[in-house]
Design a protein around this motif. Structure first.
Motif, PDB file in Angstrom:
ATOM      1  N   ARG A 155       0.865  -1.192   0.000  1.00 30.06           N
ATOM      2  CA  ARG A 155       0.000   0.000   0.000  1.00 30.06           C
ATOM      3  C   ARG A 155       0.890   1.226   0.000  1.00 30.06           C
ATOM      4  O   ARG A 155       2.068   1.156   0.357  1.00 30.06           O
ATOM      5  CB  ARG A 155      -0.892   0.010   1.241  1.00 30.06           C
ATOM      6  CG  ARG A 155      -1.971  -1.079   1.194  1.00 30.06           C
ATOM      7  CD  ARG A 155      -2.781  -1.073   2.443  1.00 30.06           C
ATOM      8  NE  ARG A 155      -1.833  -1.368   3.546  1.00 30.06           N
ATOM      9  CZ  ARG A 155      -2.217  -1.543   4.794  1.00 30.06           C
ATOM     10  NH1 ARG A 155      -3.451  -1.429   5.149  1.00 30.06           N
ATOM     11  NH2 ARG A 155      -1.317  -1.829   5.717  1.00 30.06           N
ATOM     12  N   THR A 156       0.321   2.337  -0.358  1.00 29.76           N
ATOM     13  CA  THR A 156       1.083   3.590  -0.332  1.00 29.76           C
ATOM     14  C   THR A 156       0.980   4.198   1.070  1.00 29.76           C
ATOM     15  O   THR A 156       0.023   3.911   1.808  1.00 29.76           O
ATOM     16  CB  THR A 156       0.518   4.593  -1.337  1.00 29.76           C
ATOM     17  OG1 THR A 156      -0.788   4.998  -0.938  1.00 29.76           O
ATOM     18  CG2 THR A 156       0.489   4.017  -2.753  1.00 29.76           C
ATOM     19  N   PRO A 157       1.943   5.029   1.456  1.00 29.91           N
ATOM     20  CA  PRO A 157       1.821   5.726   2.739  1.00 29.91           C
ATOM     21  C   PRO A 157       0.523   6.527   2.834  1.00 29.91           C
ATOM     22  O   PRO A 157      -0.095   6.594   3.892  1.00 29.91           O
ATOM     23  CB  PRO A 157       3.048   6.630   2.766  1.00 29.91           C
ATOM     24  CG  PRO A 157       4.054   5.909   1.936  1.00 29.91           C
ATOM     25  CD  PRO A 157       3.231   5.271   0.840  1.00 29.91           C
ATOM     26  N   ALA A 158       0.116   7.128   1.732  1.00 32.21           N
ATOM     27  CA  ALA A 158      -1.131   7.904   1.734  1.00 32.21           C
ATOM     28  C   ALA A 158      -2.329   7.005   2.056  1.00 32.21           C
ATOM     29  O   ALA A 158      -3.240   7.403   2.795  1.00 32.21           O
ATOM     30  CB  ALA A 158      -1.332   8.589   0.392  1.00 32.21           C
ATOM     31  N   GLN A 159      -2.337   5.772   1.524  1.00 31.37           N
ATOM     32  CA  GLN A 159      -3.422   4.827   1.829  1.00 31.37           C
ATOM     33  C   GLN A 159      -3.397   4.423   3.299  1.00 31.37           C
ATOM     34  O   GLN A 159      -4.451   4.304   3.921  1.00 31.37           O
ATOM     35  CB  GLN A 159      -3.321   3.586   0.949  1.00 31.37           C
ATOM     36  CG  GLN A 159      -3.642   3.832  -0.497  1.00 31.37           C
ATOM     37  CD  GLN A 159      -3.290   2.630  -1.364  1.00 31.37           C
ATOM     38  OE1 GLN A 159      -2.341   1.891  -1.080  1.00 31.37           O
ATOM     39  NE2 GLN A 159      -4.045   2.464  -2.446  1.00 31.37           N
ATOM     40  N   CYS A 160      -2.213   4.234   3.837  1.00 28.43           N
ATOM     41  CA  CYS A 160      -2.109   3.853   5.257  1.00 28.43           C
ATOM     42  C   CYS A 160      -2.582   4.970   6.174  1.00 28.43           C
ATOM     43  O   CYS A 160      -3.242   4.716   7.165  1.00 28.43           O
ATOM     44  CB  CYS A 160      -0.677   3.466   5.596  1.00 28.43           C
ATOM     45  SG  CYS A 160      -0.168   1.933   4.803  1.00 28.43           S
ATOM     46  N   VAL A 161      -2.260   6.190   5.831  1.00 29.76           N
ATOM     47  CA  VAL A 161      -2.717   7.331   6.637  1.00 29.76           C
ATOM     48  C   VAL A 161      -4.229   7.448   6.549  1.00 29.76           C
ATOM     49  O   VAL A 161      -4.887   7.741   7.540  1.00 29.76           O
ATOM     50  CB  VAL A 161      -2.031   8.629   6.175  1.00 29.76           C
ATOM     51  CG1 VAL A 161      -2.668   9.842   6.805  1.00 29.76           C
ATOM     52  CG2 VAL A 161      -0.539   8.580   6.507  1.00 29.76           C
ATOM     53  N   ALA A 162      -4.795   7.206   5.365  1.00 32.84           N
ATOM     54  CA  ALA A 162      -6.246   7.286   5.186  1.00 32.84           C
ATOM     55  C   ALA A 162      -6.963   6.210   6.005  1.00 32.84           C
ATOM     56  O   ALA A 162      -8.098   6.404   6.445  1.00 32.84           O
ATOM     57  CB  ALA A 162      -6.615   7.152   3.715  1.00 32.84           C
TER      58      ALA A 162
END
Length: 95
Positions: free
Chosen positions: A85-92
């Motif tokens: 996953r992307t960091p942006a997906q993990c933050v979301a």
């Protein structure tokens, strides 16, 4: 009298009601257009003479746009350690 990005180009202050021309008060759209003009080959000095913000302010906007593009590229790259996953997906996903 010409307009650029909604601003008058005649030597008048950008904000006549306040009588000041401060780089922080210029719109994000205007800054984006200045960055595009620099990337198209115009120098910050030319743009400063024509549109009034200082050449240093324009250089700062270009540098910040470059950093923002790099951050977006890094934050949208899948990582093995994050389960692809992307960091942006993990933050979301974080509550």
């Amino acid at each position: 009298m010409a307009r650029f990005g909604g601003h008058l180009i005649s030597g008048e202050p950008w904000f006549p009601e306040e009588g000041v021309c401060c780089a922080e008060q210029l719109s994000a759209e205007f800054r984006r257009q200045m960055v595009e003009l620099v990337r198209a080959g115009r120098t910050p000095e030319e743009l400063a003479k024509e549109f009034q913000p200082s050449a240093q302010s324009i250089r700062t906007w270009v540098r910040q746009a470059d950093l923002d593009a790099l951050a977006a590229r890094l934050n949208n790259r899948p990582r093995k350690c994050l389960g692809y996953r992307t960091p942006a997906q993990c933050v979301a996903l974080t509550p």
